[in-house]
Design a protein around this motif. Structure first.
Motif, PDB file in Angstrom:
ATOM      1  N   PRO A 114       7.587 -23.636-117.885  1.00  0.00           N
ATOM      2  CA  PRO A 114       8.353 -22.731-117.010  1.00  0.00           C
ATOM      3  C   PRO A 114       7.837 -22.814-115.577  1.00  0.00           C
ATOM      4  CG  PRO A 114       7.538 -21.595-118.985  1.00  0.00           C
ATOM      5  CD  PRO A 114       6.858 -22.930-118.942  1.00  0.00           C
ATOM      6  N   TYR A 115       8.770 -22.759-114.618  1.00  0.00           N
ATOM      7  CA  TYR A 115       8.358 -22.805-113.209  1.00  0.00           C
ATOM      8  C   TYR A 115       7.321 -21.717-112.923  1.00  0.00           C
ATOM      9  CZ  TYR A 115      12.646 -25.638-112.385  1.00  0.00           C
ATOM     10  OH  TYR A 115      13.629 -26.597-112.416  1.00  0.00           O
ATOM     11  N   ALA A 116       7.504 -20.578-113.600  1.00  0.00           N
ATOM     12  CA  ALA A 116       6.618 -19.423-113.351  1.00  0.00           C
ATOM     13  C   ALA A 116       5.163 -19.748-113.671  1.00  0.00           C
ATOM     14  CB  ALA A 116       7.085 -18.234-114.181  1.00  0.00           C
ATOM     15  N   ASP A 117       4.936 -20.742-114.543  1.00  0.00           N
ATOM     16  CA  ASP A 117       3.555 -21.088-114.927  1.00  0.00           C
ATOM     17  C   ASP A 117       2.908 -22.057-113.937  1.00  0.00           C
ATOM     18  OD1 ASP A 117       4.055 -19.580-117.104  1.00  0.00           O
ATOM     19  OD2 ASP A 117       3.963 -21.214-118.597  1.00  0.00           O
ATOM     20  N   ILE A 118       3.711 -22.649-113.063  1.00  0.00           N
ATOM     21  CA  ILE A 118       3.176 -23.696-112.175  1.00  0.00           C
ATOM     22  C   ILE A 118       2.780 -23.060-110.842  1.00  0.00           C
ATOM     23  CG2 ILE A 118       3.644 -25.946-111.089  1.00  0.00           C
ATOM     24  CD1 ILE A 118       5.930 -26.313-113.148  1.00  0.00           C
ATOM     25  N   PRO A 119       1.533 -23.217-110.435  1.00  0.00           N
ATOM     26  CA  PRO A 119       1.111 -22.593-109.184  1.00  0.00           C
ATOM     27  C   PRO A 119       1.978 -23.033-108.009  1.00  0.00           C
ATOM     28  CG  PRO A 119      -0.731 -23.721-110.276  1.00  0.00           C
ATOM     29  CD  PRO A 119       0.490 -24.023-111.078  1.00  0.00           C
ATOM     30  N   ASN A 120       2.386 -22.073-107.210  1.00  0.00           N
ATOM     31  CA  ASN A 120       3.156 -22.326-105.979  1.00  0.00           C
ATOM     32  C   ASN A 120       4.547 -22.922-106.200  1.00  0.00           C
ATOM     33  OD1 ASN A 120       1.224 -21.418-104.045  1.00  0.00           O
ATOM     34  ND2 ASN A 120       0.023 -23.240-104.534  1.00  0.00           N
ATOM     35  N   PHE A 121       5.074 -22.854-107.424  1.00  0.00           N
ATOM     36  CA  PHE A 121       6.418 -23.399-107.679  1.00  0.00           C
ATOM     37  C   PHE A 121       7.431 -22.268-107.496  1.00  0.00           C
ATOM     38  CE2 PHE A 121       9.395 -26.297-109.841  1.00  0.00           C
ATOM     39  CZ  PHE A 121       8.845 -27.526-109.499  1.00  0.00           C
ATOM     40  N   PRO A 122       8.548 -22.532-106.785  1.00  0.00           N
ATOM     41  CA  PRO A 122       9.568 -21.471-106.641  1.00  0.00           C
ATOM     42  C   PRO A 122      10.268 -21.173-107.971  1.00  0.00           C
ATOM     43  CG  PRO A 122       9.925 -23.306-105.104  1.00  0.00           C
ATOM     44  CD  PRO A 122       8.905 -23.761-106.099  1.00  0.00           C
ATOM     45  N   ARG A 123      11.114 -20.177-107.992  1.00  0.00           N
ATOM     46  CA  ARG A 123      11.905 -19.839-109.193  1.00  0.00           C
ATOM     47  C   ARG A 123      13.386 -19.976-108.853  1.00  0.00           C
ATOM     48  NH1 ARG A 123       7.553 -16.362-110.777  1.00  0.00           N
ATOM     49  NH2 ARG A 123       5.948 -17.793-110.069  1.00  0.00           N
ATOM     50  N   SER A 124      14.189 -20.362-109.861  1.00  0.00           N
ATOM     51  CA  SER A 124      15.649 -20.355-109.680  1.00  0.00           C
ATOM     52  C   SER A 124      16.118 -18.915-109.842  1.00  0.00           C
ATOM     53  CB  SER A 124      16.332 -21.194-110.756  1.00  0.00           C
ATOM     54  OG  SER A 124      15.860 -22.511-110.717  1.00  0.00           O
ATOM     55  N   THR A 125      16.992 -18.491-108.948  1.00  0.00           N
ATOM     56  CA  THR A 125      17.452 -17.102-109.015  1.00  0.00           C
ATOM     57  C   THR A 125      18.949 -17.005-109.321  1.00  0.00           C
ATOM     58  OG1 THR A 125      17.988 -17.035-106.649  1.00  0.00           O
ATOM     59  CG2 THR A 125      15.726 -16.425-107.251  1.00  0.00           C
ATOM     60  N   VAL A 126      19.572 -18.144-109.625  1.00  0.00           N
ATOM     61  CA  VAL A 126      21.032 -18.170-109.782  1.00  0.00           C
ATOM     62  C   VAL A 126      21.421 -18.279-111.251  1.00  0.00           C
ATOM     63  CG1 VAL A 126      23.133 -19.280-108.944  1.00  0.00           C
ATOM     64  CG2 VAL A 126      21.012 -19.559-107.683  1.00  0.00           C
ATOM     65  N   ALA A 127      22.484 -17.570-111.634  1.00  0.00           N
ATOM     66  CA  ALA A 127      23.003 -17.672-113.000  1.00  0.00           C
ATOM     67  C   ALA A 127      23.382 -19.123-113.277  1.00  0.00           C
ATOM     68  CB  ALA A 127      24.220 -16.779-113.157  1.00  0.00           C
ATOM     69  N   GLY A 128      23.068 -19.583-114.488  1.00  0.00           N
ATOM     70  CA  GLY A 128      23.388 -20.968-114.846  1.00  0.00           C
ATOM     71  C   GLY A 128      22.260 -21.931-114.523  1.00  0.00           C
ATOM     72  N   HIS A 129      21.165 -21.393-113.988  1.00  0.00           N
ATOM     73  CA  HIS A 129      19.990 -22.223-113.700  1.00  0.00           C
ATOM     74  C   HIS A 129      18.780 -21.580-114.368  1.00  0.00           C
ATOM     75  CE1 HIS A 129      21.626 -24.931-110.545  1.00  0.00           C
ATOM     76  NE2 HIS A 129      22.494 -23.958-110.438  1.00  0.00           N
ATOM     77  N   ARG A 130      18.255 -22.275-115.382  1.00  0.00           N
ATOM     78  CA  ARG A 130      17.015 -21.768-115.970  1.00  0.00           C
ATOM     79  C   ARG A 130      15.879 -22.205-115.059  1.00  0.00           C
ATOM     80  NH1 ARG A 130      18.623 -23.816-121.903  1.00  0.00           N
ATOM     81  NH2 ARG A 130      20.510 -24.502-120.844  1.00  0.00           N
ATOM     82  N   SER A 131      14.677 -21.880-115.380  1.00  0.00           N
ATOM     83  CA  SER A 131      13.561 -22.223-114.496  1.00  0.00           C
ATOM     84  C   SER A 131      12.498 -22.974-115.283  1.00  0.00           C
ATOM     85  CB  SER A 131      12.972 -20.941-113.895  1.00  0.00           C
ATOM     86  OG  SER A 131      13.701 -20.519-112.774  1.00  0.00           O
ATOM     87  N   ASN A 132      12.852 -24.179-115.747  1.00  0.00           N
ATOM     88  CA  ASN A 132      11.907 -24.959-116.558  1.00  0.00           C
ATOM     89  C   ASN A 132      11.851 -26.404-116.113  1.00  0.00           C
ATOM     90  OD1 ASN A 132      11.408 -22.866-118.509  1.00  0.00           O
ATOM     91  ND2 ASN A 132      13.372 -23.371-119.480  1.00  0.00           N
ATOM     92  N   LEU A 133      10.664 -26.973-116.211  1.00  0.00           N
ATOM     93  CA  LEU A 133      10.533 -28.434-116.152  1.00  0.00           C
ATOM     94  C   LEU A 133      10.455 -28.890-117.602  1.00  0.00           C
ATOM     95  CD1 LEU A 133       7.899 -29.539-113.475  1.00  0.00           C
ATOM     96  CD2 LEU A 133      10.378 -29.850-113.415  1.00  0.00           C
TER      97      LEU A 133
END
Ligand SMILES: O=P(O)(O)O[C@H]1O[C@H](CO)[C@@H](O)[C@H]1O
Ligand SMILES: Nc1nc2[nH]cnc2c(=O)[nH]1
Length: 319
Positions: free
Chosen positions: A79-98
Motif C-alpha cells: 500500500p502507498y500508505a506503507d511507503i515513506p514519503n509516497f502520496p496517496r490516491s484520493t479519487v474514486a476508482g483509484h486504489r493506493s497500491n503498488l
C-alpha cells in the motif's frame, strides 16, 4: 567538477534545506526539491527490502482500470500508505497500491491508482513514481487512462492507442521537469531539454496493433490531451480541442510520460473512451465520474487482454 558530482552536491543541499527553503519558486521546483535523487533512492531501497525481484515493465492503471493488477500472479502488494514519503490516491476508482509480480511471464509493477494535479499534487509529485519504477529496474512504461471522446466518430467503450499527446499544463509553464535537473535519473546522462517527439514507442505501437488485430478488437489511434481538471470541459472548450485535432481528453498521463522520456523508458499508452464529450448546447448529457468508472470496469476485460498479450510479446522478443 563532473555533472554527477555537481548533481549530488545540489541534491544534498536541497535535501538539507527542504522544500520550505524554496519559497517564492515555481511550485514544481519545490516538489522537485522534495523528491530528490536521494529521496527516490530511499523509497526504492525500502521497496527492494520487501520485493527483491526487479520489475521489467511498469504499468499505471487509470480510473476504474486497477483490475489489471488482479491478473498479476505471485503478487506482493505494497500500500502507498506503507511507503515513506509516497502520496496517496484520493479519487474514486483509484486504489493506493503498488502491485509486484508476474504478468504473462514477465516481471511487472503496477500502480493501482495514480496521482492527478487536481488532487493538489504538483505535476512533479504526480509523476515521480515513474522514476521509482525505473530505478527498480523497469525499462518499459505502459500508461492507461479513462478519457472523454473528442473525436466525433469515437464511441463509448472504444480503446485508443495514444499516438501522441498535447500537454496543456506544460504549454502553460507547468512541466514536471521544472526545477533542478538531476542528471543521475535514468541510465544515461539526462538532458535539461529532453525530446518528447517520439515519447510513445513506434515499435510498441505497431506490436499493440497486431495484438488488437489478433483479438479482433478495434483499436483507435489518436492524440490525447491533458487538461488540469477537475472540471470536465465546457462545450466551447471541446469545440476548441476538436479544431486542434485532439481525439481524446483527460487529466493525466502527460506528466508521467514526460518523466518517462526523461529517464529513457520505452512507452505505450492506451486510453479507454468512457464518455462522448459535449459538442452542442442543446445536449442534456453531462460527463460524470461514476459513469467513467462504470464504463472502465465494463470494458476493462478488453484492455486487460491487450496488455496481457502485449507484455507476453515483450517476453517473446527477449528470448
Ligand atoms: O486519467 P485517469 O486517471 O484514468 O482518470 C480520468 O478520469 C477522471 C475523470 O473522470 C480524471 O482523473 C481523468 O484523468
Ligand atoms: N478531462 C476529461 N477527463 C475525462 N476522463 C474521462 N472522461 C473525461 C472527460 O470527458 N474529460
Amino acid at each position: 567538477m563532473s555533472n554527477n558530482t555537481q548533481s549530488k552536491k545540489e541534491s544534498a543541499l536541497i535535501a538539507e534545506n527542504g522544500p520550505w527553503a524554496a519559497v517564492g519558486e515555481h511550485p514544481n521546483a519545490i516538489t522537485n526539491r522534495f523528491y530528490t535523487y536521494e529521496r527516490v533512492q530511499e523509497i526504492v531501497a525500502f521497496i527492494q527490502n520487501i520485493v527483491p525481484a526487479k520489475p521489467e515493465v511498469a504499468i499505471i492503471c487509470g480510473s476504474g482500470l486497477g483490475g489489471l493488477a488482479e491478473l498479476v500472479v505471485d503478487k506482493v502488494v505494497i500500500p502507498y500508505a506503507d511507503i515513506p514519503n509516497f502520496p496517496r490516491s484520493t479519487v474514486a476508482g483509484h486504489r493506493s497500491n503498488l502491485v509486484f509480480g508476474i504478468l504473462n511471464g514477465i516481471s511487472v509493477v503496477c500502480m493501482q491508482g495514480r496521482f492527478h494535479p487536481y488532487e493538489g499534487y504538483t505535476t512533479a509529485a504526480c509523476a515521480f513514481p515513474v522514476r521509482v519504477m525505473q530505478m527498480l529496474g523497469a525499462h518499459t512504461l505502459i500508461v492507461t487512462c479513462a478519457a472523454g471522446g473528442v473525436n466525433k466518430s469515437y464511441r463509448v467503450g472504444d480503446i485508443m492507442l495514444i499516438k501522441d499527446h498535447i500537454n496543456f499544463p506544460s504549454m502553460a509553464g507547468n512541466n514536471p521537469l521544472i526545477g533542478h535537473n538531476d542528471e543521475r535519473f535514468g541510465k544515461k546522462i539526462r538532458p535539461r531539454f529532453p525530446p518528447v517527439g517520439h515519447a510513445y514507442d513506434r515499435q510498441y505501437a505497431s506490436q499493440m496493433k497486431q495484438v488488437a488485430a489478433k483479438h479482433n478488437i478495434e483499436l483507435r489511434e489518436g492524440v490525447y490531451c491533458a487538461l488540469g481538471g477537475p472540471c470536465y470541459e465546457t462545450i466551447a472548450e471541446i469545440n476548441l480541442l476538436r479544431v486542434l485535432g485532439i481525439d481524446a481528453v483527460g487529466m493525466s498521463i502527460v506528466h508521467e510520460v514526460t518523466l518517462g522520456a526523461h529517464c529513457g523508458l520505452r512507452m505505450l499508452g492506451l486510453a479507454l473512451i468512457t464518455n462522448k464529450c459535449l459538442f452542442e448546447y442543446d445536449s442534456t448529457i453531462e460527463a460524470v465520474h461514476e459513469d467513467v468508472i462504470r464504463i472502465s470496469e465494463l470494458k476493462a476485460n478488453e484492455l486487460q487482454q491487450l496488455i496481457l498479450d502485449f507484455v507476453g510479446g515483450i517476453k517473446t522478443n527477449k528470448t
